[in-house]
Structures are given as C-alpha cells and as structure tokens.
Design an enzyme around this catalytic site. Structure first.
Site, short mmCIF file in Angstrom:
data_model
loop_
_atom_site.label_atom_id
_atom_site.label_comp_id
_atom_site.label_asym_id
_atom_site.label_seq_id
_atom_site.Cartn_x
_atom_site.Cartn_y
_atom_site.Cartn_z
N ILE A 332 24.84 69.19 19.59
CA ILE A 332 25.15 70.54 20.09
C ILE A 332 24.00 71.12 20.90
O ILE A 332 24.23 71.91 21.83
CB ILE A 332 25.51 71.49 18.94
CG1 ILE A 332 24.34 71.66 17.96
CG2 ILE A 332 26.76 71.03 18.21
CD1 ILE A 332 24.53 72.75 16.93
N CYS A 393 31.32 62.22 13.23
CA CYS A 393 30.00 62.43 13.82
C CYS A 393 29.06 62.66 12.65
O CYS A 393 28.99 61.83 11.75
CB CYS A 393 30.01 63.57 14.83
SG CYS A 393 30.86 65.08 14.29
N SER A 394 28.36 63.79 12.62
CA SER A 394 27.53 64.10 11.45
C SER A 394 28.35 64.87 10.42
O SER A 394 28.64 64.38 9.33
CB SER A 394 26.29 64.88 11.87
OG SER A 394 25.46 64.11 12.71
N ASP A 395 28.75 66.09 10.79
CA ASP A 395 29.52 66.93 9.86
C ASP A 395 31.02 66.83 10.09
O ASP A 395 31.80 67.26 9.24
CB ASP A 395 29.08 68.38 9.97
CG ASP A 395 27.64 68.58 9.50
OD1 ASP A 395 27.26 67.93 8.51
OD2 ASP A 395 26.90 69.36 10.12
N TRP A 397 32.92 68.31 12.52
CA TRP A 397 33.66 69.49 13.01
C TRP A 397 33.36 69.82 14.48
O TRP A 397 33.87 70.80 15.00
CB TRP A 397 33.39 70.71 12.13
CG TRP A 397 31.96 71.06 11.85
CD1 TRP A 397 30.93 71.14 12.76
CD2 TRP A 397 31.39 71.37 10.57
NE1 TRP A 397 29.77 71.49 12.14
CE2 TRP A 397 30.01 71.65 10.78
CE3 TRP A 397 31.91 71.47 9.28
CZ2 TRP A 397 29.15 72.00 9.75
CZ3 TRP A 397 31.04 71.82 8.26
CH2 TRP A 397 29.68 72.08 8.49
N ARG A 399 31.93 67.03 17.54
CA ARG A 399 32.33 65.87 18.35
C ARG A 399 33.59 65.20 17.80
O ARG A 399 34.42 64.71 18.57
CB ARG A 399 31.17 64.87 18.40
CG ARG A 399 30.02 65.35 19.25
CD ARG A 399 28.76 64.52 19.05
NE ARG A 399 28.05 64.87 17.82
CZ ARG A 399 26.81 64.47 17.53
NH1 ARG A 399 26.15 63.71 18.39
NH2 ARG A 399 26.23 64.83 16.39
N ARG A 439 29.45 78.68 16.77
CA ARG A 439 29.29 78.08 18.09
C ARG A 439 29.41 79.11 19.22
O ARG A 439 28.79 78.97 20.27
CB ARG A 439 30.33 76.98 18.29
CG ARG A 439 30.20 75.82 17.31
CD ARG A 439 28.92 75.03 17.54
NE ARG A 439 28.78 73.96 16.54
CZ ARG A 439 27.96 74.01 15.50
NH1 ARG A 439 27.20 75.08 15.31
NH2 ARG A 439 27.88 73.01 14.65
#
EC number: 3.1.3.95
Length: 620
Positions: A332, A393-395, A397, A399, A439
C-alpha cells in the site's frame, strides 16, 4: 498516450468464448425498463443557474464569504463568492459568461491549510488538497468581527467531522429512492446462483456473530469435509483469522477461486495440519485437476521478509501437489507514493515535452499492469487449466480483493452487468473487509496516515482498462465507474463507510444511511453502455502488456479544461441508447409486417407449390 494498433501480444492471452451455462440472475437492463424506470422523488441536484444554491435535503449553509478569489491554475484568478455547507463547498462567479462555478463535496478534501502570505493586509490564503486529483487555492479577507468563525475554521470542522467528534454527512442524508440499494447483495442468493451449497462445498454459520474472524462476512463457503473445529484451528494459523474460503466456483469444471490471508509460518516454518487438510480438500473438490495453485500477490522478497514478523507463505513441502506463484504486486505504501507522483505529473498542467517519461517515472501503469497480469493468470488457471486457486497477500483485504474481483470479472459475465458489478463490490470488497475507512480516511484530517492507499481506485482503473479492450462486454459505461469513485470520497452515501461488515452492522449503516446503489439504480439510463452485447459464456482474457494500457485521462486529467471533451461522453451514450431503441422498434414493426404479408400470401396460395423464403436477420 496513443492506443497501440496491435491487439495481440505474446505477453498475454487473447479473448475466447467457452460453452457455459448462464448464471446471470435476472436479465440485462432492457430499453423498456430504461423508459419506464422511476426517477428519484427529489433530484439530487437542482439547476444552479437561478441564483439559489442547489442544496440537498438537510444540507445547511454554515459560512459564506464575498469577494473571494479562486486562484485557478488554468485561467487565472477568478473573483466570486464562496459558501460552505455541512456537505460541500460552493464557489460562484456570476460576472463571467458562462457562469463559473465549483461544487466540491467536503469528503473529497484530504488537507486544508493556510499557505504563504497573501497579497494584501488582512487577507488569508489557503489551499485545499483533494483526493480526486485536484488542488484548489482561495484568497479572501479575514472577517472583521472577531467573534465570527472564519471560512477556514468552518472548512476544518465540516471537512473532517470524524476528527471533530461529529457525524459524517451520510448519517444526515435521508433521500428516498425507488429501490433500496442495501438489498442489492444477498449472499445466500449469490451462493444459489453459483449452485452452492453442493456435494463438495457447504455454507458455514461459524462466523454468524463474527467470532471466528471479525473482518470476514457472516456467510462463508467452505469444503464439506472440514469441520467447524478444524476451521477454528485454521483461523489461529492464518493472519487476522482470515481462513481460506470460496469466492467463486466454475459451473462446469468446479475449479474454485479461494481467498485468504498469509499463513503464520514464521522463521521456524510452523505448520498447521488442519490448514494443510483444508487446502487438500479445496483441491479434492475439483475432480478435473489434482493440483492446486497458490497465488501470493506479493514480491517474493517481501513475502520472505514477513517471516520475521511471524508471517510468510506456504511451503510446497508441507502442501502436497500445490504450486506457489508470486505475483510481484507492491504494498500500500508503494501505491500511495505512485499516486502522489502521478498527481504531480497531471495536475495542474502537463509538461508536453516530457509527458511520456514523467508518466513512466510514476510507475502507475506498471502497477496497473501487474495487478491485471496477476488476475489474468488466476483466470487462466481456473478457465483453461481447470485448476482451483488460492489467492492471498499479507492480510487478504487489499491486493487479494483486487485480484479475486478482477479474475471474477474475467470469468463470469454476470459481474460485467450493472447489478452484477454492484454485487461484486459488495461481496469481494465490502463483505470481505477491505478497510475503506483506513484506506480513504473518511472525515479524518490526518492526511499523512500511512494506512491510506488507492487500492480501490486501482481496481476501478483496471476495470476501465478492460472496458477499453472489450467495449461490448460490459453493460456499464465509463460514467458509472467515475460515479463510483466520486462517491467513494463524497461521504454522501454509506456504502463505503467503515472497515468491515461487522462494523457497518454495529454502526447500523444500512438503517442510518442511503446506499450508493439506491441512487445508481434510480437512473440506470445514465450508466448503460449502448454497445453492450450479453454473452453468458464469454470469458475475457485481456491483453496486459504495458503498451496496451493507457492512462485514464477522463478521470485523472478531467479537471483540465483543455482535456475535456466538448460533449460529455455519457450524453452521447444516452443518445445512442435512444437511437437503438428507436431502430429496434422499427425492426419489430417491419418483422410484424413481413410476418403478416407471409401469412396472407400463404393463405392465397393454399394448395399451390410454395417458395422457401430465407429469413433476414437484423442486428441493432
């Protein structure tokens, strides 16, 4: 940038059609529906040419100032009057022909600050940085009455209500529309459309009260062979408890698109047998393939670095018959910086002599390419390879939402309709917990917040790129996409408020605010693409080479009057729709006339040899 004349590329797949059952729930928007569709009881905006401000219901003037100068970057200083309401800022100059005006929802503002020394004594100058690629500057005199609040103070108060312990305007706005947009998405109805539940997949109620995962929806689809207790153990192994769950299933091959967050393997390579069993069950649910692809959206270096924080990625040793693919999409923070650079390049003026190099230096189109390329690889594995995929991705929510939603648009024509796209946004973005509040920063004055990022904007940009390549495949037009982005920031509707389904229910968003889809569905004719042709079985494989992508000028550079079309594109769309309806009506009249003459001729020639007549097919 000019559109490349070439269509095919070795970097990408060409569009293809597969034979597939039609899952579309409900027909596309018909011409008859457009003609008979009810309009809102009250128009959103009145005609401002009569001197009155076009205020919405419950919109109240908070402050006004005369003899204000707007420092326009395109045509120079303009003197007029400025009014601030609890929803937006108006600037009007009636001395010009035509009348010059600015109409800016305060939710669009990311920063308001006093700048420099003004030209005269007692003057104040301040700048407004906007989330929609604009920067505005005004100069005016301070009020004589020291007790009277300045425009600057009023702007700071109503542009950032969250920072001032106030409610967003969406909670005040009570416009009634013919349709309740909050009912557009019914998760059980969407499951039914996809043929779920079935012998391999069940609908779990484990997250009904958001106890398993507070950022996931209440309705989850999981393999039937996995128990709720096993899901709980998987939840403790996946970041933020975001377990692998079904997003979409292929109607023929049963290949599935599954989404999740990263596994918490850490530096020591921690394993979870229930997680391994779950991914094996996802693979087994698809009899057409004995392999599973795991698409990790991150660059491999970043994914490896996450092991230091307890995260990481799936080991191919632990997950048998699974292949891990990294898609190299940045985080991000990189995307936020890329958009900042893009804004510097496109606003206010474009440096013609270095346009291409300046655009390239932002890396914006490179990021768009990587997102589209990742979604294309997912869609190709599911459609052509008949293989199930897990995306994270990581979390899970940001990508992940970009990739799954774009892949679903490529795979399922239902999501390319106006209502289907609304369902997609509600499902893949809102219900699965994209953190819109963080965001976008609704009503928050902390413009340096590191959680802000244009993730949803990139998704809409990618959709626009596909509409360029497949102009007849989407029921909606460009104006539809721009309207969604405008109201992503406006805080007029409740659709994009909060960070999760749980938060929206806790804040009673569906009860206390109006849905954006209520507004959109009250005037569908504004958003229909006249070139649209409905093919239920058409799968889109867009060309994703960088030379086939364009900067979305109609969005990013729309404030520059030199780039603005003489006639709004959506106005031409409406005219084309009217012409299409007129021609369709004429075709139907001619067909009835031909049928009548044929019947009459047949009765006259009864008993005599007949001639075969080749029917003439007409396409409008």
């Amino acid at each position: 940038m000019e559109e490349s004349a070439s269509v095919d590329s070795v970097e990408s797949l060409c569009s293809s059609t597969t034979t597939r059952s039609d899952r579309s729930s409900g027909p596309k928007v018909s011409d008859t529906e457009l003609r008979s569709k009810g309009r809102p009881i009250e128009k959103m905006y009145k005609d401002p040419s009569k001197g009155e401000l076009p205020l919405l219901p419950v919109e109240l003037v908070q402050e006004s100032a005369k003899d204000v100068t707007y420092i326009c970057p395109f045509i120079g200083p303009i003197r007029g009057s400025l009014t601030v309401t609890n929803y937006r800022l108006f600037f009007r100059c009636t001395d010009r022909e035509p009348v010059f005006g600015l109409d800016l929802p305060l939710g669009v503002l990311s920063r308001v600050e006093k700048i420099g020394a003004a030209t005269g004594r007692g003057d104040v100058s301040y700048g407004l940085a906007c989330k929609d690629m604009r920067n505005l500057r005004f100069v005016h005199k301070e009020p004589d009455d020291s007790l009277k609040k300045s425009v600057f103070e009023v702007l700071m108060k109503f542009a950032f209500p969250v920072s001032n312990n106030m409610s967003l305007f969406a909670f005040e706005y009570k416009q009634v529309f013919p349709e309740n947009g909050w009912k557009v998405y019914d998760p059980l109805a969407e499951c039914k459309r996809q043929g779920l539940p079935n012998e391999s997949w069940r609908i779990s109620k484990l997250n009904d009260h958001y106890e398993l995962c507070d950022s996931y929806p209440a309705t989850l689809v999981v393999p039937v062979t996995i128990t709720d207790d096993e899901l709980r153990r998987v939840s403790s192994f996946r970041a933020k408890g975001r377990i692998p769950v079904l997003s979409w299933i292929h109607p023929e091959s049963q290949a599935a698109v599954v989404r999740s967050s990263q596994p918490m393997v850490g530096q020591n390579g921690r394993r979870c047998k229930e997680d391994e069993k779950l991914l094996q069950a996802i693979m087994d649910a698809n009899a057409q393939s004995h392999k599973l692809f795991i698409f990790d959206a991150r660059p491999s270096v970043n994914a490896a670095a996450n092991k230091m924080k307890g995260g990481g990625f799936e080991s191919e040793d632990a997950y048998q018959n699974a292949e891990l693919v990294f898609l190299d999409i940045h985080n991000i923070h990189v995307m936020r910086e890329s958009l900042r650079k893009l804004k510097e390049v496109v606003y206010p003026n474009i440096e013609e002599s270095h346009w291409l190099s300046n655009l390239e230096s932002t890396h914006w189109l490179e990021h768009i390419k990587l997102i589209l390329a990742g979604a294309l690889r997912i869609a190709d594995k599911v459609e052509s390879g008949k293989t199930s995929v897990v995306v994270h991705c990581s979390d899970g929510w940001d990508r992940t939402a970009q990739l799954t939603s774009l892949a679903l648009i490529m795979l399922d024509s239902h999501y390319r309709t106006i209502r289907g796209f609304q369902i997609l946004v509600e499902k893949e973005w809102l219900s699965f917990g994209h953190r819109f509040q963080q965001r976008v920063g609704h009503g928050d004055k902390n413009h340096t917040d590191v959680d802000r990022s244009p993730i949803f904007l990139q998704f809409i940009d990618c959709v626009w790129q596909m509409t360029r390549q497949f102009p007849a495949a989407f029921e909606f037009n460009e104006y539809f996409l721009i309207t969604i982005l405008d109201h992503l920031y406006s805080c007029l509707f409740g659709t994009f408020l909060c960070n999760s389904e749980q938060q929206r229910l806790k804040e009673e968003i569906p009860k206390r605010t109006v849905s954006l889809w209520s507004f959109v569905n009250s005037q569908l004719e504004e958003f229909v693409n006249p070139l649209y042709v409905h093919y239920s079985s058409h799968v889109l494989f867009p060309t994703v080479g960088i030379r086939h992508l364009q900067l979305w000028v109609s969005y990013y550079i729309r404030w520059n009057p030199r780039m603005r079309p003489q006639e709004p594109v959506h106005q031409r769309y409406k005219e084309l729709l009217a012409k299409r309806a007129e021609l369709q009506k004429r075709v139907e009249e001619l067909q009835r006339e031909v049928s009548s003459r044929t019947a009459s001729s047949s009765s006259e020639r009864a008993g005599s040899p007949t001639r075969s007549i080749t029917p003439v097919q007409t396409f409008v």
